[in-house]
Design an enzyme around this catalytic site. Structure first.
Site, PDB file in Angstrom:
ATOM      1  CG  HIS A 254      -2.848 -23.512 -18.141  1.00  0.00           C
ATOM      2  ND1 HIS A 254      -2.385 -24.690 -18.659  1.00  0.00           N
ATOM      3  CD2 HIS A 254      -2.606 -23.560 -16.817  1.00  0.00           C
ATOM      4  CE1 HIS A 254      -1.893 -25.438 -17.675  1.00  0.00           C
ATOM      5  NE2 HIS A 254      -2.011 -24.763 -16.545  1.00  0.00           N
ATOM      6  N   GLY A 255      -2.944 -19.619 -20.850  1.00  0.00           N
ATOM      7  CA  GLY A 255      -3.611 -18.707 -21.788  1.00  0.00           C
ATOM      8  C   GLY A 255      -3.093 -18.869 -23.201  1.00  0.00           C
ATOM      9  CB  CYS A 256      -4.769 -18.828 -26.513  1.00  0.00           C
ATOM     10  SG  CYS A 256      -5.406 -20.492 -26.638  1.00  0.00           S
ATOM     11  CB  VAL A 257      -3.278 -14.209 -26.844  1.00  0.00           C
ATOM     12  CG1 VAL A 257      -2.514 -12.979 -27.331  1.00  0.00           C
ATOM     13  CG2 VAL A 257      -3.905 -14.926 -28.015  1.00  0.00           C
TER      14      VAL A 257
ATOM     15  CG  ASN B 155       1.289 -14.600 -29.816  1.00  0.00           C
ATOM     16  OD1 ASN B 155       2.223 -13.823 -29.781  1.00  0.00           O
ATOM     17  ND2 ASN B 155       0.645 -14.997 -28.733  1.00  0.00           N
TER      18      ASN B 155
END
Lengths: 104, 170
Positions: free
Chosen positions: A101-104, B43
């Site tokens: 779920h993290g963006c990066v 990204n």
């Protein structure tokens, strides 16, 4: 919650097909999951999968690509070679985990 | 909880359907806070198998200029979203304080600084392009730029390279 059959076993998955029960996964199942998305597992794949499994058990969430590279020590480039196009999601799927779920 | 049996359920990794999707991001800002949206989206797109091109132009050139890329700053001035009195932002040293604070928040959630973020984007197959006009204006050559930049190209070249792409201007 849907149930599907993978390698002759009933497995709980979410609506997209990602496994939802951590304990239903084992290495044999991983080989079937990988086969379904056209990946044949090598030692290099296993290193990533093992990190993902252990990290999930410790953190309670699926590692992002960046975490696999920085904490797991597997270069980003290699992850794109091992799990082409969508490495984070494919790794999570084969490792029997929810997608990250993290963006990066 | 009801249980539905689904005989064959495999996530759609878009093998065929997404292979020709392309994203072009124009980075025109040199503030720390405005550098991140383009990097995060690039990204994310690369992680989804989308061919991604970034074009650095005007102030966005700071993001790829070796001597500046690690020193981007954040200022409260002109930014009402900090919800602090604008006069504060003009005090000596406030930009440094605000920059330090923002960098701390960004690294606190595991997001890398700009140079390392660019490393990750390049390692993920992203393409970095520098704007010819900006390079000429600032008297910079490829030697002054981050090594992951593929070339200094004109706006027309970039438009040609990103034929059919979805485009973001930041």
């Amino acid at each position: 919650m849907p149930v599907t059959t993978i390698a002759g076993r009933d497995i709980h998955v979410d609506d997209e097909g990602f496994l939802t029960a951590y304990e239903e996964w084992d290495p044999e199942l991983a080989r079937s999951l990988a086969g379904r998305i056209g990946i044949e597992l090598t030692d290099a794949h296993w290193k990533a999968l093992t990190f993902l499994r252990e990290d999930y058990a410790a953190q309670g969430e699926t590692a992002t690509l960046r975490r696999v590279s920085v904490v797991g020590g597997i270069p980003t480039k290699e992850l794109f070679t091992l799990f082409p196009k969508k490495p984070a999601k494919k790794m999570a799927y084969v490792a029997g985990l929810p997608k990250p779920h993290g963006c990066v | 909880m009801s249980t539905d049996f689904v005989p064959e359920l495999v996530p759609d990794f878009g093998a065929e359907t997404t292979t020709d999707r392309k994203l072009a991001i124009i980075c025109s800002k040199g503030n720390l806070d405005m550098a991140y949206p383009g990097l995060v989206l690039a990204n994310a797109a690369l992680g989804e198998g989308v061919e991604t091109h970034l074009f650095f132009t005007f102030w966005g050139f700071d993001m790829i200029t070796r001597s500046r890329m690690a020193q981007l700053k954040f200022t409260m001035l002109g930014n009402t979203a900090t919800h602090l009195p604008q006069g504060l932002g003009g005090l000596p040293g406030m930009t440094a304080v605000a920059t330090h604070q923002m960098k701390k928040q960004i690294s606190g959630i595991g997001v890398p600084e700009v140079p390392e973020f660019l490393d990750q984007i390049v390692a993920s197959g992203g393409h970095l392009w520098a704007c010819r006009m900006s390079a000429d204006m600032m008297h910079l050559t490829e030697d002054d730029l981050y090594e992951g930049v593929e070339d200094i190209i004109s706006a027309a070249d970039f438009i040609e390279k990103t034929d059919g792409a979805q485009l973001l201007f930041i």
